[in-house]
Design an enzyme around this catalytic site. Structure first.
Site, PDB file in Angstrom:
ATOM      1  N   LYS A 146     140.184  40.378  46.999  1.00  0.00           N
ATOM      2  CA  LYS A 146     140.902  40.964  48.116  1.00  0.00           C
ATOM      3  C   LYS A 146     141.318  39.867  49.109  1.00  0.00           C
ATOM      4  CE  LYS A 146     139.653  44.533  45.733  1.00  0.00           C
ATOM      5  NZ  LYS A 146     138.450  45.304  45.983  1.00  0.00           N
ATOM      6  N   ASP A 181     128.315  44.271  51.834  1.00  0.00           N
ATOM      7  CA  ASP A 181     129.625  44.083  51.200  1.00  0.00           C
ATOM      8  C   ASP A 181     130.619  43.863  52.340  1.00  0.00           C
ATOM      9  OD1 ASP A 181     132.167  44.391  50.112  1.00  0.00           O
ATOM     10  OD2 ASP A 181     131.566  45.988  48.724  1.00  0.00           O
ATOM     11  N   TYR A 210     132.533  51.776  48.331  1.00  0.00           N
ATOM     12  CA  TYR A 210     133.473  51.524  47.254  1.00  0.00           C
ATOM     13  C   TYR A 210     133.068  52.290  45.983  1.00  0.00           C
ATOM     14  CZ  TYR A 210     136.076  48.922  43.735  1.00  0.00           C
ATOM     15  OH  TYR A 210     136.886  48.582  42.695  1.00  0.00           O
TER      16      TYR A 210
HETATM   17  C1  PLP Z   1     137.385  45.823  45.249  1.00  0.00           C
HETATM   18  C2  PLP Z   1     136.077  46.025  45.893  1.00  0.00           C
HETATM   19  C3  PLP Z   1     134.889  45.790  45.196  1.00  0.00           C
HETATM   20  C4  PLP Z   1     134.848  45.391  43.739  1.00  0.00           C
HETATM   21  O1  PLP Z   1     135.380  44.129  43.523  1.00  0.00           O
HETATM   22  P1  PLP Z   1     136.176  43.711  42.175  1.00  0.00           P
HETATM   23  O2  PLP Z   1     136.611  42.328  42.486  1.00  0.00           O
HETATM   24  O3  PLP Z   1     137.288  44.671  41.990  1.00  0.00           O
HETATM   25  O4  PLP Z   1     135.191  43.780  41.059  1.00  0.00           O
HETATM   26  C5  PLP Z   1     133.698  45.954  45.889  1.00  0.00           C
HETATM   27  N1  PLP Z   1     133.679  46.355  47.175  1.00  0.00           N
HETATM   28  C6  PLP Z   1     134.805  46.596  47.871  1.00  0.00           C
HETATM   29  C7  PLP Z   1     134.727  47.024  49.294  1.00  0.00           C
HETATM   30  C8  PLP Z   1     136.040  46.446  47.249  1.00  0.00           C
HETATM   31  O5  PLP Z   1     137.160  46.724  47.942  1.00  0.00           O
END
Ligand code: PLP
Length: 379
Positions: free
Chosen positions: A195, A170, A98
């Site tokens: 998400k 992540d 990301y």
């Molecule tokens: C969106 C996202 C983030 C960051 O998260 P936020 O809630 O926008 O701060 C980190 N890792 C991945 C894979 C993401 O899609």
């Protein structure tokens, strides 16, 4: 408890005062004490909030962890993990991840003397070769954003254990419905709850899940000391989102499969990146460590000009042109100019993230309508 039951009952206790089945939104900054130091376990809302507490309990349960912590965003959760480290400590991170994580590492934490080594984590030998005496953390994303590369979490966890380093995964793209990294040897799971967990494109939030109580204490200390906590309304929204995570993910997976195969058979479409294809290099690992392949995918057009990609990006109606992913509605995104613009072009190209790459977050609409929309846009 099985998956669907967990999603619905995680962190849910009727309110002791009223019996309210939904956790109330405790919109308060402080709590009245009976006598100095005599309280009900709540002193100040940066440190404790009952709505957040219910959510954190849910976070733990859905990732098969003992503890959960909520943050004001996904990057705030990532920030907290890196704050476990000290100057001179080294992190092995995925070269394909990301853009906001890459920006946080390179533009903020490098200045504080943390050293980041970027490797292709799909190659375990490369990961092992990057270990030094100072390695304290390995940071993984799988499947990756946006190229859907798959890393063997269990394999990397063995390298981390041997190195005496923590492994943080992540897990935003897979969601806890499809993958549980703690079960595969990870020490910490991170989510952008913005998400799939929230799922309705109405909240920014982050999550960390873990099993080790000492690690939980350290991260809780960082959460309250640095203060990137989510508000109670946002916690309520994510608690509600989690209740339908399994239903949404089932449809994301079904629609994802339909759209991916349709794209692959389209004469104007070039490479399609989706980890559910049996010839995807990470298919065997994905089949082992995931319960399904989700609705995230990327593709290139055979005409690889930026202009052709832009034409498609601005011609869809149901697929909204927007950053983010994991909501009920389908989104279309241009990583090079949107989500991944913070990664230098040469770095992007090295990883195969071309100027013409298009990313889809396939939502939970009717697949026929999504295909019709893409047919109009691609031609
Ligand atoms: C969106 C996202 C983030 C960051 O998260 P936020 O809630 O926008 O701060 C980190 N890792 C991945 C894979 C993401 O899609």
């Amino acid at each position: 408890m099985k998956l669907a039951t967990k999603m619905i009952h995680a962190g849910a206790h009727p309110d002791p005062g009223t019996g309210a089945i939904m956790t109330p939104i405790f919109q308060t900054s402080t709590y009245v004490q009976e006598a100095p130091g005599k309280n009900k376990g709540f002193e100040y809302a940066r440190s404790q909030n009952p709505t957040r507490q219910a959510l954190e309990e849910a976070f733990a349960l859905i990732e098969n962890g003992k503890f959960g912590l909520a943050f004001s965003s996904g990057v705030a959760a990532t920030d907290a993990v890196i704050k476990l480290l000290s100057p001179g400590d080294e992190v092995i991170a995925a070269s394909d991840m990301y853009g906001g994580t890459y920006r946080l590492f390179t533009k903020v934490f490098e200045r504080f003397g943390i050293v980041f080594r970027y490797v292709d984590t799909t190659n375990l030998e490369e990961v092992a070769a990057a270990v030094t005496l100072n390695t304290r953390l390995i940071w993984l994303e799988t499947p990756t954003n946006p190229l859907m590369n798959v890393t063997d979490i269990e394999g990397v966890s063995q390298i981390a254990k041997k190195a005496g380093a923590l492994l943080c995964v992540d897990n935003t793209f897979a969601s806890p419905y499809l993958q549980n990294p703690l079960d595969l040897g990870a020490d910490i799971v991170m989510h952008s709850a913005t998400k799939y967990l929230g799922g309705h494109s109405d909240v920014i939030q982050g999550a960390l899940m873990m099993n080790d109580s000492t690690l939980r204490e350290k991260l809780y200390f960082i959460q309250k000391s640095c203060g990137a906590v989510p508000g109670p309304m946002d916690c309520f929204l994510v608690l509600r989102g989690i209740k339908t995570l399994h239903l949404r993910m089932q449809r994301h997976c079904e629609n994802g499969a339909v759209v991916a195969h349709w794209l692959r058979n389209h004469p104007k479409v070039g490479k399609v990146y989706w980890c559910g294809f049996t010839d995807h290099p990470g298919y065997a690992i994905a089949s082992r460590q995931m319960r399904g392949f989700g609705g995230m995918m990327s593709f290139e057009l055979k005409d690889d000009s930026l202009q052709a990609a832009q034409q498609v990006l601005s011609s869809t109606h149901l697929f909204a042109l927007a950053e983010s992913l994991g909501g009920v509605e389908s989104l279309i995104n241009h990583p090079a100019s949107m989500t991944h613009a913070s990664i230098p072009r040469e770095e992007r190209l090295k990883n195969g993230l071309t100027d013409s790459l298009i990313r889809l977050s396939v939502g939970v609409e009717d697949a026929e309508d999504l295909i019709a929309d893409l047919t109009t846009a691609i031609g």
